[in-house]
Write an enzyme that holds these catalytic residues in place. Structure first.
Site, PDB file in Angstrom:
ATOM      1  N   HIS A   1      -7.369 -13.077 -73.486  1.00 51.68           N
ATOM      2  CA  HIS A   1      -6.450 -14.057 -74.067  1.00 51.68           C
ATOM      3  C   HIS A   1      -6.113 -13.628 -75.490  1.00 51.68           C
ATOM      4  CE1 HIS A   1      -4.565 -17.910 -74.843  1.00 51.68           C
ATOM      5  NE2 HIS A   1      -5.297 -18.027 -75.939  1.00 51.68           N
TER       6      HIS A   1
ATOM      7  N   GLY B   1      -8.014 -15.028 -81.215  1.00 49.21           N
ATOM      8  CA  GLY B   1      -8.444 -16.214 -81.952  1.00 49.21           C
ATOM      9  C   GLY B   1      -8.452 -17.419 -81.035  1.00 49.21           C
ATOM     10  N   LYS B   2      -9.028 -18.508 -81.523  1.00 46.79           N
ATOM     11  CA  LYS B   2      -9.118 -19.718 -80.715  1.00 46.79           C
ATOM     12  C   LYS B   2      -7.734 -20.238 -80.341  1.00 46.79           C
ATOM     13  CE  LYS B   2     -13.571 -21.692 -82.145  1.00 46.79           C
ATOM     14  NZ  LYS B   2     -14.218 -22.851 -82.815  1.00 46.79           N
ATOM     15  N   SER B   3      -7.665 -20.957 -79.225  1.00 45.40           N
ATOM     16  CA  SER B   3      -6.405 -21.564 -78.796  1.00 45.40           C
ATOM     17  C   SER B   3      -5.901 -22.525 -79.867  1.00 45.40           C
ATOM     18  CB  SER B   3      -6.619 -22.309 -77.474  1.00 45.40           C
ATOM     19  OG  SER B   3      -5.419 -22.890 -77.032  1.00 45.40           O
ATOM     20  N   GLY B   4      -4.617 -22.400 -80.215  1.00 48.43           N
ATOM     21  CA  GLY B   4      -4.012 -23.295 -81.194  1.00 48.43           C
ATOM     22  C   GLY B   4      -4.138 -22.837 -82.631  1.00 48.43           C
TER      23      GLY B   4
ATOM     24  N   GLY C   1      -2.704 -20.281 -84.006  1.00 47.76           N
ATOM     25  CA  GLY C   1      -1.439 -19.781 -84.523  1.00 47.76           C
ATOM     26  C   GLY C   1      -1.155 -18.322 -84.226  1.00 47.76           C
ATOM     27  N   LYS C   2      -1.768 -17.805 -83.171  1.00 44.44           N
ATOM     28  CA  LYS C   2      -1.526 -16.395 -82.809  1.00 44.44           C
ATOM     29  C   LYS C   2      -0.060 -16.158 -82.461  1.00 44.44           C
ATOM     30  CE  LYS C   2      -4.509 -16.448 -79.445  1.00 44.44           C
ATOM     31  NZ  LYS C   2      -5.005 -17.819 -79.604  1.00 44.44           N
TER      32      LYS C   2
ATOM     33  N   ASP D   1      -0.454 -14.225 -74.614  1.00 44.50           N
ATOM     34  CA  ASP D   1      -1.394 -15.061 -73.855  1.00 44.50           C
ATOM     35  C   ASP D   1      -2.287 -14.245 -72.932  1.00 44.50           C
ATOM     36  OD1 ASP D   1      -2.650 -17.434 -73.167  1.00 44.50           O
ATOM     37  OD2 ASP D   1      -1.378 -17.687 -71.414  1.00 44.50           O
TER      38      ASP D   1
ATOM     39  N   GLU E   1       4.768 -18.584 -75.617  1.00 50.02           N
ATOM     40  CA  GLU E   1       4.658 -20.038 -75.711  1.00 50.02           C
ATOM     41  C   GLU E   1       4.416 -20.412 -77.166  1.00 50.02           C
ATOM     42  OE1 GLU E   1       1.981 -23.850 -74.193  1.00 50.02           O
ATOM     43  OE2 GLU E   1       1.442 -21.811 -73.558  1.00 50.02           O
TER      44      GLU E   1
ATOM     45  N   ARG F   1     -16.273  -8.184 -99.589  1.00 50.80           N
ATOM     46  CA  ARG F   1     -15.188  -8.484-100.525  1.00 50.80           C
ATOM     47  C   ARG F   1     -14.267  -7.285-100.746  1.00 50.80           C
ATOM     48  NH1 ARG F   1     -15.882 -12.767-104.140  1.00 50.80           N
ATOM     49  NH2 ARG F   1     -13.838 -12.147-104.918  1.00 50.80           N
TER      50      ARG F   1
END
Length: 311
Positions: A139, A154-157, A159-160, A178, A202, A245
Protein backbone atom coordinates in the site's frame (compact mmCIF):
# COMPACT_ATOMS: atom_id res chain seq x y z
CA UNK A 1 3.44 -22.72 -10.67
CA UNK A 2 4.02 -19.65 -12.84
CA UNK A 3 4.22 -20.14 -16.57
CA UNK A 4 4.11 -18.33 -19.89
CA UNK A 5 2.99 -19.64 -23.27
CA UNK A 6 5.03 -19.33 -26.45
CA UNK A 7 2.01 -17.68 -28.06
CA UNK A 8 1.96 -14.95 -25.43
CA UNK A 9 5.69 -14.36 -25.95
CA UNK A 10 5.29 -14.05 -29.73
CA UNK A 11 2.37 -11.64 -29.33
CA UNK A 12 4.35 -9.50 -26.90
CA UNK A 13 7.26 -9.18 -29.35
CA UNK A 14 5.45 -9.43 -32.68
CA UNK A 15 7.54 -6.53 -34.03
CA UNK A 16 10.81 -8.46 -33.71
CA UNK A 17 9.93 -12.16 -33.35
CA UNK A 18 8.32 -14.31 -36.04
CA UNK A 19 7.04 -17.88 -35.76
CA UNK A 20 8.52 -19.78 -38.72
CA UNK A 21 7.75 -23.39 -37.80
CA UNK A 22 5.91 -25.57 -35.30
CA UNK A 23 2.75 -23.45 -35.21
CA UNK A 24 0.66 -26.42 -34.00
CA UNK A 25 2.53 -26.26 -30.68
CA UNK A 26 2.45 -22.50 -30.18
CA UNK A 27 0.54 -23.05 -26.93
CA UNK A 28 3.58 -24.79 -25.42
CA UNK A 29 4.21 -23.63 -21.87
CA UNK A 30 7.46 -22.00 -20.73
CA UNK A 31 8.00 -23.19 -17.15
CA UNK A 32 11.52 -21.90 -16.43
CA UNK A 33 12.61 -18.24 -16.77
CA UNK A 34 15.50 -17.01 -18.87
CA UNK A 35 16.85 -18.01 -22.27
CA UNK A 36 18.92 -21.19 -22.45
CA UNK A 37 22.17 -21.42 -24.38
CA UNK A 38 22.09 -25.02 -25.60
CA UNK A 39 25.69 -26.09 -26.27
CA UNK A 40 25.63 -29.08 -23.89
CA UNK A 41 22.24 -30.21 -25.21
CA UNK A 42 23.47 -30.00 -28.80
CA UNK A 43 26.43 -32.17 -27.86
CA UNK A 44 24.10 -34.73 -26.29
CA UNK A 45 25.63 -34.29 -22.82
CA UNK A 46 22.34 -33.38 -21.12
CA UNK A 47 19.16 -35.39 -21.55
CA UNK A 48 16.64 -33.68 -19.26
CA UNK A 49 13.57 -31.99 -20.79
CA UNK A 50 14.06 -28.25 -21.25
CA UNK A 51 11.54 -25.90 -19.61
CA UNK A 52 12.95 -22.61 -20.91
CA UNK A 53 13.23 -21.17 -24.42
CA UNK A 54 16.40 -22.41 -26.15
CA UNK A 55 18.46 -19.83 -28.01
CA UNK A 56 20.69 -20.50 -31.02
CA UNK A 57 23.01 -17.68 -32.02
CA UNK A 58 26.35 -16.97 -33.66
CA UNK A 59 28.37 -19.49 -31.62
CA UNK A 60 25.92 -22.32 -32.32
CA UNK A 61 25.70 -21.40 -36.02
CA UNK A 62 29.50 -21.47 -36.44
CA UNK A 63 29.71 -24.77 -34.55
CA UNK A 64 27.02 -26.41 -36.71
CA UNK A 65 28.36 -24.97 -39.96
CA UNK A 66 31.69 -26.73 -39.41
CA UNK A 67 29.97 -30.14 -39.51
CA UNK A 68 28.68 -32.19 -42.45
CA UNK A 69 24.92 -31.91 -43.02
CA UNK A 70 24.14 -35.38 -41.65
CA UNK A 71 26.06 -34.63 -38.46
CA UNK A 72 24.29 -31.27 -38.20
CA UNK A 73 20.98 -33.12 -38.25
CA UNK A 74 22.05 -35.42 -35.41
CA UNK A 75 23.30 -32.49 -33.33
CA UNK A 76 20.08 -30.50 -33.84
CA UNK A 77 18.02 -33.59 -33.01
CA UNK A 78 19.88 -33.82 -29.67
CA UNK A 79 18.29 -30.49 -28.75
CA UNK A 80 14.83 -30.87 -30.28
CA UNK A 81 14.17 -34.30 -28.74
CA UNK A 82 14.39 -32.63 -25.29
CA UNK A 83 11.21 -30.77 -26.26
CA UNK A 84 12.03 -27.17 -25.36
CA UNK A 85 8.87 -25.01 -25.41
CA UNK A 86 10.45 -23.07 -28.30
CA UNK A 87 13.76 -22.41 -30.02
CA UNK A 88 14.64 -18.84 -30.90
CA UNK A 89 17.15 -18.08 -33.67
CA UNK A 90 19.07 -14.82 -33.38
CA UNK A 91 19.99 -12.50 -36.24
CA UNK A 92 23.40 -14.21 -36.37
CA UNK A 93 21.91 -17.66 -37.07
CA UNK A 94 22.01 -17.18 -40.82
CA UNK A 95 20.70 -20.46 -42.27
CA UNK A 96 17.93 -22.48 -40.64
CA UNK A 97 17.26 -24.94 -43.50
CA UNK A 98 18.73 -28.01 -41.77
CA UNK A 99 17.04 -27.10 -38.49
CA UNK A 100 13.62 -26.82 -40.14
CA UNK A 101 14.13 -30.15 -41.91
CA UNK A 102 14.90 -31.92 -38.62
CA UNK A 103 12.01 -30.15 -36.92
CA UNK A 104 9.51 -31.88 -39.20
CA UNK A 105 9.79 -34.78 -36.77
CA UNK A 106 9.59 -32.79 -33.52
CA UNK A 107 7.40 -29.77 -34.39
CA UNK A 108 8.99 -27.52 -31.78
CA UNK A 109 7.96 -23.87 -32.32
CA UNK A 110 10.87 -22.17 -34.09
CA UNK A 111 11.08 -18.40 -33.65
CA UNK A 112 13.24 -16.08 -35.76
CA UNK A 113 14.29 -12.66 -34.55
CA UNK A 114 16.10 -9.69 -36.06
CA UNK A 115 17.88 -9.14 -32.73
CA UNK A 116 21.33 -10.25 -31.62
CA UNK A 117 21.84 -12.34 -28.47
CA UNK A 118 22.71 -9.34 -26.28
CA UNK A 119 19.61 -7.46 -27.43
CA UNK A 120 17.47 -10.53 -26.70
CA UNK A 121 18.87 -10.62 -23.19
CA UNK A 122 17.82 -7.02 -22.52
CA UNK A 123 14.35 -7.40 -24.04
CA UNK A 124 12.91 -10.90 -24.35
CA UNK A 125 14.79 -12.48 -21.45
CA UNK A 126 13.95 -9.57 -19.15
CA UNK A 127 10.27 -9.88 -20.08
CA UNK A 128 10.25 -13.63 -19.42
CA UNK A 129 11.96 -13.13 -16.05
CA UNK A 130 9.38 -10.49 -15.11
CA UNK A 131 6.58 -12.99 -15.68
CA UNK A 132 8.20 -15.42 -13.23
CA UNK A 133 9.23 -12.86 -10.61
CA UNK A 134 7.77 -13.02 -7.10
CA UNK A 135 5.27 -10.16 -6.76
CA UNK A 136 4.39 -8.47 -3.48
CA UNK A 137 1.51 -6.00 -3.21
CA UNK A 138 2.15 -2.97 -0.99
CA UNK A 139 0.00 0.00 0.00
CA UNK A 140 1.52 3.29 -1.09
CA UNK A 141 2.24 5.55 -4.05
CA UNK A 142 4.97 4.91 -6.61
CA UNK A 143 6.46 7.87 -8.46
CA UNK A 144 9.48 8.69 -10.55
CA UNK A 145 11.06 11.89 -9.26
CA UNK A 146 14.09 13.36 -11.03
CA UNK A 147 14.53 9.97 -12.68
CA UNK A 148 14.50 8.05 -9.37
CA UNK A 149 11.79 5.49 -8.56
CA UNK A 150 10.34 6.50 -5.17
CA UNK A 151 7.95 4.39 -3.10
CA UNK A 152 5.91 6.68 -0.83
CA UNK A 153 4.41 4.97 2.21
CA UNK A 154 2.57 5.93 5.39
CA UNK A 155 -0.63 5.40 7.33
CA UNK A 156 -3.96 5.69 5.54
CA UNK A 157 -5.11 9.32 5.41
CA UNK A 158 -1.69 10.84 6.10
CA UNK A 159 -1.60 12.54 2.70
CA UNK A 160 0.40 10.29 0.40
CA UNK A 161 -1.89 10.79 -2.60
CA UNK A 162 -2.18 14.54 -1.98
CA UNK A 163 1.61 14.87 -1.85
CA UNK A 164 1.86 12.76 -5.00
CA UNK A 165 -0.64 15.05 -6.75
CA UNK A 166 1.56 18.05 -5.88
CA UNK A 167 4.53 16.22 -7.39
CA UNK A 168 2.55 15.35 -10.52
CA UNK A 169 1.74 19.05 -10.90
CA UNK A 170 5.51 19.59 -10.94
CA UNK A 171 5.78 17.15 -13.87
CA UNK A 172 7.07 14.16 -11.93
CA UNK A 173 5.72 10.80 -13.12
CA UNK A 174 3.04 8.62 -11.54
CA UNK A 175 3.47 4.86 -11.75
CA UNK A 176 0.67 3.86 -9.39
CA UNK A 177 -1.43 4.83 -6.39
CA UNK A 178 -2.68 2.71 -3.48
CA UNK A 179 -2.01 -0.89 -4.62
CA UNK A 180 1.55 -1.27 -5.93
CA UNK A 181 2.97 -4.51 -7.28
CA UNK A 182 6.65 -4.84 -6.42
CA UNK A 183 8.86 -7.54 -7.89
CA UNK A 184 12.54 -8.43 -7.78
CA UNK A 185 14.87 -9.10 -10.72
CA UNK A 186 18.32 -10.12 -9.52
CA UNK A 187 19.28 -7.53 -6.92
CA UNK A 188 16.99 -4.81 -8.26
CA UNK A 189 13.42 -3.89 -7.35
CA UNK A 190 10.75 -2.80 -9.80
CA UNK A 191 7.23 -1.59 -9.24
CA UNK A 192 4.05 -1.11 -11.25
CA UNK A 193 0.40 -0.30 -10.63
CA UNK A 194 -2.21 -3.00 -10.36
CA UNK A 195 -3.90 -3.32 -13.75
CA UNK A 196 -7.28 -2.10 -12.46
CA UNK A 197 -5.85 0.97 -10.71
CA UNK A 198 -3.40 2.04 -13.42
CA UNK A 199 -3.64 5.77 -14.11
CA UNK A 200 -6.11 6.46 -11.28
CA UNK A 201 -5.69 8.19 -7.91
CA UNK A 202 -8.00 8.58 -4.93
CA UNK A 203 -7.94 12.06 -3.37
CA UNK A 204 -9.91 12.56 -0.17
CA UNK A 205 -12.69 15.05 -0.77
CA UNK A 206 -12.51 14.65 -4.55
CA UNK A 207 -12.80 10.90 -5.04
CA UNK A 208 -11.25 9.01 -7.95
CA UNK A 209 -9.26 11.02 -10.51
CA UNK A 210 -8.13 9.67 -13.88
CA UNK A 211 -4.62 11.13 -13.95
CA UNK A 212 -3.97 10.03 -17.53
CA UNK A 213 -7.05 11.91 -18.74
CA UNK A 214 -6.57 14.94 -16.50
CA UNK A 215 -2.83 15.47 -17.03
CA UNK A 216 -2.02 13.44 -20.14
CA UNK A 217 -0.33 10.13 -20.84
CA UNK A 218 3.09 11.78 -20.59
CA UNK A 219 2.69 12.16 -16.82
CA UNK A 220 2.35 8.40 -16.18
CA UNK A 221 4.72 5.49 -16.62
CA UNK A 222 4.21 1.71 -16.76
CA UNK A 223 6.87 0.79 -14.22
CA UNK A 224 10.08 1.99 -12.61
CA UNK A 225 13.06 0.67 -10.71
CA UNK A 226 12.54 1.42 -7.01
CA UNK A 227 15.67 2.98 -5.53
CA UNK A 228 14.22 4.96 -2.64
CA UNK A 229 11.48 4.56 -0.03
CA UNK A 230 10.05 7.56 1.83
CA UNK A 231 7.81 7.11 4.85
CA UNK A 232 5.46 9.94 5.87
CA UNK A 233 5.13 9.97 9.67
CA UNK A 234 2.22 11.21 11.77
CA UNK A 235 2.84 13.28 14.92
CA UNK A 236 2.50 10.16 17.06
CA UNK A 237 4.93 8.20 14.88
CA UNK A 238 7.32 11.16 14.86
CA UNK A 239 7.48 11.16 18.66
CA UNK A 240 8.37 7.46 18.67
CA UNK A 241 10.93 7.68 15.86
CA UNK A 242 14.61 8.51 16.15
CA UNK A 243 16.11 11.08 13.79
CA UNK A 244 19.69 11.97 13.00
CA UNK A 245 19.79 15.76 12.94
CA UNK A 246 22.58 16.02 10.37
CA UNK A 247 21.48 13.13 8.16
CA UNK A 248 25.02 12.10 7.26
CA UNK A 249 24.15 8.43 6.74
CA UNK A 250 21.60 6.84 4.42
CA UNK A 251 19.11 4.59 6.18
CA UNK A 252 18.25 1.31 4.50
CA UNK A 253 14.96 -0.55 4.17
CA UNK A 254 14.53 -4.19 3.19
CA UNK A 255 11.98 -4.92 0.46
CA UNK A 256 11.80 -8.45 -0.97
CA UNK A 257 15.31 -9.08 0.29
CA UNK A 258 16.76 -5.99 -1.43
CA UNK A 259 18.07 -3.09 0.67
CA UNK A 260 17.10 0.33 -0.67
CA UNK A 261 17.69 3.82 0.71
CA UNK A 262 15.07 5.10 3.12
CA UNK A 263 13.95 8.49 4.46
CA UNK A 264 11.39 9.37 7.15
CA UNK A 265 9.53 12.67 6.79
CA UNK A 266 7.34 13.92 9.67
CA UNK A 267 4.09 15.54 8.55
CA UNK A 268 3.00 18.77 10.24
CA UNK A 269 1.13 21.94 9.34
CA UNK A 270 3.17 24.53 7.50
CA UNK A 271 5.52 21.99 5.91
CA UNK A 272 5.43 21.61 2.14
CA UNK A 273 5.67 17.84 1.99
CA UNK A 274 6.13 17.60 -1.78
CA UNK A 275 9.10 19.97 -1.68
CA UNK A 276 10.70 18.02 1.18
CA UNK A 277 10.23 14.81 -0.83
CA UNK A 278 11.98 16.46 -3.80
CA UNK A 279 14.81 17.55 -1.47
CA UNK A 280 15.12 13.98 -0.15
CA UNK A 281 15.49 12.67 -3.71
CA UNK A 282 18.12 15.30 -4.51
CA UNK A 283 19.99 14.44 -1.29
CA UNK A 284 19.84 10.75 -2.23
CA UNK A 285 21.26 11.45 -5.70
CA UNK A 286 24.05 13.59 -4.25
CA UNK A 287 25.02 10.90 -1.75
CA UNK A 288 24.99 8.25 -4.48
CA UNK A 289 27.35 10.43 -6.50
CA UNK A 290 29.72 10.74 -3.51
CA UNK A 291 28.72 14.15 -2.13
CA UNK A 292 27.41 14.42 1.44
CA UNK A 293 26.02 17.77 2.62
CA UNK A 294 26.24 16.80 6.30
CA UNK A 295 29.91 15.82 6.00
CA UNK A 296 30.75 19.11 4.28
CA UNK A 297 28.95 21.00 7.06
CA UNK A 298 30.95 19.08 9.70
CA UNK A 299 34.23 19.82 7.90
CA UNK A 300 33.41 23.54 7.64
CA UNK A 301 32.42 23.66 11.31
CA UNK A 302 35.63 21.87 12.30
CA UNK A 303 37.74 24.25 10.19
CA UNK A 304 36.04 27.25 11.79
CA UNK A 305 36.70 25.90 15.29
CA UNK A 306 40.36 25.29 14.41
CA UNK A 307 40.70 28.88 13.16
CA UNK A 308 39.21 30.21 16.39
CA UNK A 309 41.59 28.03 18.43
CA UNK A 310 44.62 29.33 16.49
CA UNK A 311 43.59 32.91 17.27
Amino acid sequence: MKHLTVKALVLQFNDCIQLIDGKNNIDNVITIPGLKRSVFELLGLFCKPIGSVAILGKREFIFLNQKPVEQQKKIIANLLKLKPPAVILTKSFLDCGVLLAVNQTYQVPILKTNLFSTELSFTVETYINEQFATVQKLHGVLLEIFGVGVFLEGKSGIGKSESALDLINKNHLLIGDDAIEIYRLGNRLFGRAQALAKGFMEIRGLGIINIERAYGLQITKEQTEIQLAISLLSLEEKNNASFERLGSDLKLKNLLGVKISYYQIPISSGRKTSEIIESAVIDFKLKKSGYNSANEFILKQRAMLEEQTDE
